[in-house]
Design an enzyme around this catalytic site. Structure first.
Site, PDB file in Angstrom:
ATOM      1  N   SER A   1       0.803  -1.222   0.000  1.00 56.40           N
ATOM      2  CA  SER A   1       0.000   0.000   0.000  1.00 56.40           C
ATOM      3  C   SER A   1       0.835   1.271   0.000  1.00 56.40           C
ATOM      4  O   SER A   1       0.302   2.354  -0.220  1.00 56.40           O
ATOM      5  CB  SER A   1      -0.945   0.020   1.209  1.00 56.40           C
ATOM      6  OG  SER A   1      -0.241   0.315   2.393  1.00 56.40           O
TER       7      SER A   1
ATOM      8  N   LYS B   1       1.059   3.909   7.529  1.00 53.49           N
ATOM      9  CA  LYS B   1       0.316   4.787   6.634  1.00 53.49           C
ATOM     10  C   LYS B   1       0.748   6.240   6.838  1.00 53.49           C
ATOM     11  O   LYS B   1       1.357   6.589   7.845  1.00 53.49           O
ATOM     12  CB  LYS B   1      -1.193   4.684   6.888  1.00 53.49           C
ATOM     13  CG  LYS B   1      -1.823   3.358   6.493  1.00 53.49           C
ATOM     14  CD  LYS B   1      -1.849   3.157   5.000  1.00 53.49           C
ATOM     15  CE  LYS B   1      -2.568   1.863   4.613  1.00 53.49           C
ATOM     16  NZ  LYS B   1      -1.848   0.672   5.041  1.00 53.49           N
TER      17      LYS B   1
END
Length: 230
Positions: free
Chosen positions: A151, A189
């Site tokens: 990701s 993230k």
């Protein structure tokens, strides 16, 4: 790697199955783990099933089969080794350390971190790695994690890379952080505050930004270095 809550739930299920031949109910699991809702138990059960530790027999009430136990439970303790929760059941291979020199320092590798769907939280040291001293600034504690997932690939953070994390519980907009979500799952993230919420942003268009309340996210560290895996 299993979270402490996942280990606690697995032990609870295993103990009850050994004693009574039936798994505890979701309400009993929720109370035993001191969770506020059964949705948290559902996520823990799903995570254990995906990692091959249990199997649910659908269409049968409270029918759960324990397929294997992590080292922590086999040894009778809770200070578990961090293990690979993949379907293979094989432990993760040790990360390759950089050559040690006068300017290198040793950091603990605290297992794997999901760069994708959050899967696990940090629990115990699995290895050590030597990193350039220039990555470690100030007196804050640091640790390393092996990246699992894609990701964050648009920022050059690839599956199998080692990220160096500075321990801290705050973050500025744009920081890449280790975020613990609802106390159950950790992910790597980009952190951003947005309209009173916290956005955990991926760096891959295949993944959606997650918007969470402030009380659902705990920052556990900020990325300060990357060791490429080739």
């Amino acid at each position: 790697m299993l979270t402490r809550k996942q280990i606690e739930l697995l032990k609870l299920i295993h103990t009850r199955m050994e004693a009574d031949g039936v798994a505890p109910s979701f309400d009993e699991m929720k109370d035993a783990l001191d969770l506020r809702s059964k949705s948290g138990i559902h996520r823990l059960i799903t995570a254990l099933e995906e990692r091959g530790f249990i199997r649910r027999m659908h269409h049968r009430a409270r029918a759960i089969e324990v397929l294997k136990l992590p080292d922590a439970l086999n040894k009778g303790g809770f200070e578990a080794k961090v293990i690979d929760g993949g379907a293979s059941g094989k432990p993760a291979p040790p990360a390759q350390a950089l050559p040690v020199d006068a300017s290198a320092l040793s950091l603990p590798i605290m297992g794997r971190i999901a760069a994708g769907t959050p899967i696990e939280a940090i629990s115990a040291v699995v290895n050590d790695i030597s990193v350039p001293a220039s990555m470690l600034r100030g007196r804050a504690s640091h640790y390393a994690l092996e990246v699992q997932g894609d990701s964050m690939i648009d920022l050059g953070i690839n599956d199998g890379d080692i990220v160096v994390i500075r321990e801290q519980d705050t973050a500025d907009n744009g920081d890449i952080v280790v975020a613990l979500v609802e106390g159950l799952e950790a992910t790597l993230k980009r952190f951003r505050r947005q309209n009173g919420m916290i956005a955990l942003e991926a760096a891959n268009p295949a993944y959606e930004t997650r918007l969470l309340r402030d009380d659902q996210v705990q920052v556990q560290g900020r990325l300060v270095g990357l060791i490429r895996s080739y």
